[in-house]
Design an enzyme around this catalytic site. Sequence first.
Site, short mmCIF file in Angstrom:
data_model
loop_
_atom_site.label_atom_id
_atom_site.label_comp_id
_atom_site.label_asym_id
_atom_site.label_seq_id
_atom_site.Cartn_x
_atom_site.Cartn_y
_atom_site.Cartn_z
N CYS A 95 -37.42 -50.53 -59.14
CA CYS A 95 -37.54 -49.66 -60.33
C CYS A 95 -38.28 -48.36 -60.01
O CYS A 95 -37.74 -47.50 -59.35
CB CYS A 95 -38.15 -50.43 -61.49
SG CYS A 95 -37.78 -49.60 -63.05
N ARG A 130 -34.32 -45.20 -73.16
CA ARG A 130 -34.51 -46.03 -71.99
C ARG A 130 -33.34 -47.00 -71.84
O ARG A 130 -32.70 -47.37 -72.82
CB ARG A 130 -35.82 -46.82 -72.10
CG ARG A 130 -37.04 -45.95 -72.29
CD ARG A 130 -38.33 -46.76 -72.25
NE ARG A 130 -38.58 -47.32 -70.93
CZ ARG A 130 -39.12 -46.64 -69.92
NH1 ARG A 130 -39.47 -45.38 -70.08
NH2 ARG A 130 -39.32 -47.21 -68.76
N HIS A 198 -35.91 -56.01 -62.23
CA HIS A 198 -37.19 -56.73 -62.30
C HIS A 198 -36.87 -58.17 -62.63
O HIS A 198 -35.73 -58.57 -62.68
CB HIS A 198 -38.03 -56.20 -63.46
CG HIS A 198 -38.57 -54.85 -63.29
ND1 HIS A 198 -39.58 -54.55 -62.42
CD2 HIS A 198 -38.27 -53.69 -63.91
CE1 HIS A 198 -39.88 -53.27 -62.52
NE2 HIS A 198 -39.10 -52.71 -63.42
N1 GLN Z 1 -41.31 -45.01 -64.93
C1 GLN Z 1 -39.97 -45.23 -64.48
C2 GLN Z 1 -38.94 -45.05 -65.59
O1 GLN Z 1 -39.23 -45.27 -66.74
C3 GLN Z 1 -39.87 -46.61 -63.84
C4 GLN Z 1 -40.17 -47.71 -64.83
C5 GLN Z 1 -40.31 -49.06 -64.19
O2 GLN Z 1 -40.73 -49.21 -63.06
N2 GLN Z 1 -40.01 -50.08 -64.98
O3 GLN Z 1 -37.81 -44.69 -65.31
#
Ligand code: GLN
Length: 243
Positions: A95, A130, A198
């Site tokens: 990620c 997101r 994840h």
């Molecule tokens: N901060 C990054 C994003 O939001 C990665 C997030 C994460 O590692 N879950 O894209």
Amino acid sequence: MAELRVCALYPDLMNIYADRGNLLMLERRCAWRGIGFAVTAAGIGDAIDPDAHDLFYLGGGQDRDQRLCALDLVDTKRDALHAAAARGAIVLGVCGGFQLLGHRYELGEDEIPGLGLVDLQTIRSTDGSRLIGNVAIEVRLDQDAPPRVLAGFENHGGRTHLGAGAQPLGRVLKGHGNTGTSGFEGVLHGSVIGTYLHGPLLPKNAWLADWLIRRATGLDELDALDDELEDAAHASARRAAGV
Ligand code: GLN
């Protein structure tokens, strides 16, 4: 005795969604087979030795923590990580860690520098939306073996665009993947692997943990383990993704 030497990059700052479970999974699967396991933490300001580790792990993080780590990566660790990747050591980014493997992560006017280990860049969506949910991808790590499924969970604001020189890690079966529209997930470039999955990734996909152990140690075969629980975790992650 064979040994897996892991360098955990920023284990405190880049450890969202219990990414530490990935390291624990490697440790246990080595221990159960009598394979040595050593983990070295490298934080802000710590130099790293490219030859001292077989696998470098960079987990996920919030944009804020990512920025801190990115600046340090570029300042104190970039050359060593390029040297490590060039000699075939595994660099695994999950990620936020995946995003930092590329050229940059753009957040509006702001830009977080990347390691430039792979040809990709990440751009945060302008509306702040997101990509969240269960995800499954089809992966072929060995050309002579059938494709396998990785299942997990993704939550990222960044959209990752692969350059012409970059191969995805897999094809999205369910979920969003790198951009939500490309149909691709992650990146695979030599021994450098990036993914948004994840879950944590390895406890839900024991086969990948073993692939990494084999590849990083150079062992041809690993003793079979009783994987009843691991198989159940994988099946449950697949069910959650609907695959
Ligand atoms: N901060 C990054 C994003 O939001 C990665 C997030 C994460 O590692 N879950 O894209």
